[in-house]
Scaffold this active site. Structure first.
Site, PDB file in Angstrom:
ATOM      1  N   LYS A 200      15.364   5.511   3.692  1.00  0.00           N
ATOM      2  CA  LYS A 200      14.172   4.741   4.017  1.00  0.00           C
ATOM      3  C   LYS A 200      14.458   3.920   5.265  1.00  0.00           C
ATOM      4  O   LYS A 200      15.382   3.100   5.282  1.00  0.00           O
ATOM      5  CB  LYS A 200      13.817   3.832   2.835  1.00  0.00           C
ATOM      6  CG  LYS A 200      12.640   2.925   3.105  1.00  0.00           C
ATOM      7  CD  LYS A 200      12.186   2.221   1.843  1.00  0.00           C
ATOM      8  CE  LYS A 200      11.075   1.244   2.136  1.00  0.00           C
ATOM      9  NZ  LYS A 200      10.582   0.568   0.924  1.00  0.00           N
ATOM     10  N   LYS A 253      11.580   8.683   4.045  1.00  0.00           N
ATOM     11  CA  LYS A 253      10.409   7.864   4.324  1.00  0.00           C
ATOM     12  C   LYS A 253      10.588   7.060   5.588  1.00  0.00           C
ATOM     13  O   LYS A 253      11.656   6.458   5.731  1.00  0.00           O
ATOM     14  CB  LYS A 253      10.227   6.930   3.116  1.00  0.00           C
ATOM     15  CG  LYS A 253       9.082   5.979   3.197  1.00  0.00           C
ATOM     16  CD  LYS A 253       9.111   5.082   2.008  1.00  0.00           C
ATOM     17  CE  LYS A 253       8.068   4.011   2.225  1.00  0.00           C
ATOM     18  NZ  LYS A 253       8.246   2.883   1.354  1.00  0.00           N
ATOM     19  N   SER A 279       1.688   4.509   4.754  1.00  0.00           N
ATOM     20  CA  SER A 279       0.391   3.908   5.078  1.00  0.00           C
ATOM     21  C   SER A 279       0.031   4.029   6.560  1.00  0.00           C
ATOM     22  O   SER A 279      -1.104   4.377   6.899  1.00  0.00           O
ATOM     23  CB  SER A 279       0.409   2.433   4.664  1.00  0.00           C
ATOM     24  OG  SER A 279       1.496   1.751   5.257  1.00  0.00           O
TER      25      SER A 279
HETATM   26  C1  PBG Z   1       8.337  -1.505  -1.244  1.00  0.00           C
HETATM   27  C2  PBG Z   1       7.660  -0.378  -0.563  1.00  0.00           C
HETATM   28  C3  PBG Z   1       7.116  -0.310   0.714  1.00  0.00           C
HETATM   29  C4  PBG Z   1       6.513   0.936   0.837  1.00  0.00           C
HETATM   30  C5  PBG Z   1       6.745   1.596  -0.363  1.00  0.00           C
HETATM   31  N1  PBG Z   1       7.465   0.785  -1.211  1.00  0.00           N
HETATM   32  C6  PBG Z   1       7.015  -1.339   1.767  1.00  0.00           C
HETATM   33  C7  PBG Z   1       8.172  -1.780   2.521  1.00  0.00           C
HETATM   34  O1  PBG Z   1       9.302  -1.317   2.382  1.00  0.00           O
HETATM   35  O2  PBG Z   1       7.943  -2.725   3.290  1.00  0.00           O
HETATM   36  C8  PBG Z   1       5.745   1.439   2.018  1.00  0.00           C
HETATM   37  C9  PBG Z   1       4.718   2.451   1.708  1.00  0.00           C
HETATM   38  C10 PBG Z   1       3.725   2.683   2.796  1.00  0.00           C
HETATM   39  O3  PBG Z   1       3.817   2.144   3.915  1.00  0.00           O
HETATM   40  O4  PBG Z   1       2.805   3.456   2.519  1.00  0.00           O
HETATM   41  N2  PBG Z   1       9.528  -1.912  -0.708  1.00  0.00           N
END
Ligand code: PBG
Length: 328
Positions: A200, A253, A279
């Site tokens: 991630k 991701k 998103s």
């Molecule tokens: C929680 C989380 C996030 C996303 C999924 N789980 C946000 C982040 O890491 O700030 C992002 C999902 C998206 O942008 O659609 N940590």
């Protein structure tokens, strides 16, 4: 590789639709998708997220309707996120692991009405902490990983008890997979699987999510725990660690800007690989389509196909329902 002579004309194989269909190498099907759902407390709530047109925050009753739509399209599962009001947040994010918490209640309700639909639950604290970081902070305002892992075990146990099929830790806490596996096995929840957000990146493409889930950090950023977008080899260390800790499935991701990593991970491991069309990827395509600059259907399906072609077994996408309606 077979030598190709100048006698070959690739267009012979492209001219007719039936020929193209016959020779198509990659395809999308509804069982490739998982649908994320943003949950809020209350009744009869379905409120659109301004930075994600077409995506809503749902109270549990409304989320159940969405589950019915997902099941009707043969989408195998939903991924739950809880969105808290500010009074429910504290420094630890303790609202996340309550047995009567929002995600826990939603999971029980979904399991009762749709026993065959998979329930996945995001395991992180940023939506629940008053500072918006993904765990407990120490006095230096740095994340305290051992304390965060203990809370993650509480969270995992509460999810398992609420019938969650797959726990998806997303906080990039070292040791998170092992901590969750240990507590699940100790409590005889050995059938609950772990989909690790192993790879991630600290990405600008999460912007609309943080608005949707009210989870932006109140100070600083997440670069001290999420990966540097410049790095590739580091992803392989994350992959190895999470597999060694017992992850059943691996996530990369974001997706579209990291197709190379999806391909790399696919080639380096034999475990299922998921990609999250996050998103920002969704909103980018949606906004450009609304402005008339892109064709929504064409651009969406092409981006999903690219993620599949790169090697993902499954895709988490906010557009799962619409994509299904356009397949075949
Ligand atoms: C929680 C989380 C996030 C996303 C999924 N789980 C946000 C982040 O890491 O700030 C992002 C999902 C998206 O942008 O659609 N940590």
């Amino acid at each position: 590789m077979t030598p190709i002579s100048s006698l070959h004309r690739p267009r012979r194989l492209r001219r007719k639709s039936a020929m193209r269909a016959l020779l198509r190498e990659t395809g999308l099907r509804s069982t490739d998708f998982l649908l994320p759902i943003f949950l809020v407390d209350g009744q009869g709530i379905r409120s659109e997220i301004s930075s994600m047109p077409g995506v809503f925050r749902h109270s549990i009753d409304s989320a159940l309707q969405l589950c019915a739509e997902a099941e009707a399209r043969e989408i195998p599962g939903v991924l739950l996120f809880g969105v808290m009001d500010s009074q429910s947040k504290d420094a630890q994010g303790s609202a996340s692991w309550q047995s009567d918490g929002l995600v826990q209640r939603a999971s029980l309700a979904i399991k009762e009405q749709f026993p065959d639909l998979l329930v996945l639950a995001d395991a992180c604290f940023c939506e629940y902490t008053d500072h918006g970081h993904c765990g407990v902070l120490n006095t230096h305002q740095d994340r305290d990983d051992p304390a965060t892992l203990e809370n993650l075990q509480r969270l995992a146990l509460s999810y398992a008890e609420a019938g969650v099929d797959v726990i998806a830790p997303s906080g990039m806490v070292d040791g998170m997979v092992q901590a969750i596996r240990e507590i699940l096995d100790a409590a005889r929840h050995e059938n609950v699987a772990i989909l690790s957000y192993a790879i991630k990146y600290a990405s600008a493409f999460y912007g609309p999510f943080r608005d949707a889930a009210d989870s932006a950090p109140s100070f600083g950023d997440r670069r001290a725990y999420q990966m540097d977008p410049a790095n590739r080899r580091e992803a392989f260390r994350e992959l190895q660690l999470d597999l060694a800790e017992g992850a059943d499935m691996i996530m990369v991701k974001p997706a579209l800007a990291y197709l190379d990593l999806i391909r790399d991970v696919r080639e380096r491991c034999d475990f299922p690989v998921f990609a999250y069309q996050v998103s920002g990827e969704y909103s980018m395509l949606r906004a450009a389509s609304q402005a008339g600059f892109l064709d929504w259907k064409g651009a969406l399906l092409e981006s999903l196909l690219a993620i599949k072609r790169a090697g993902a077994d499954g895709i988490i996408t906010y557009a799962a329902l619409e994509a299904c309606d356009w397949l075949s």
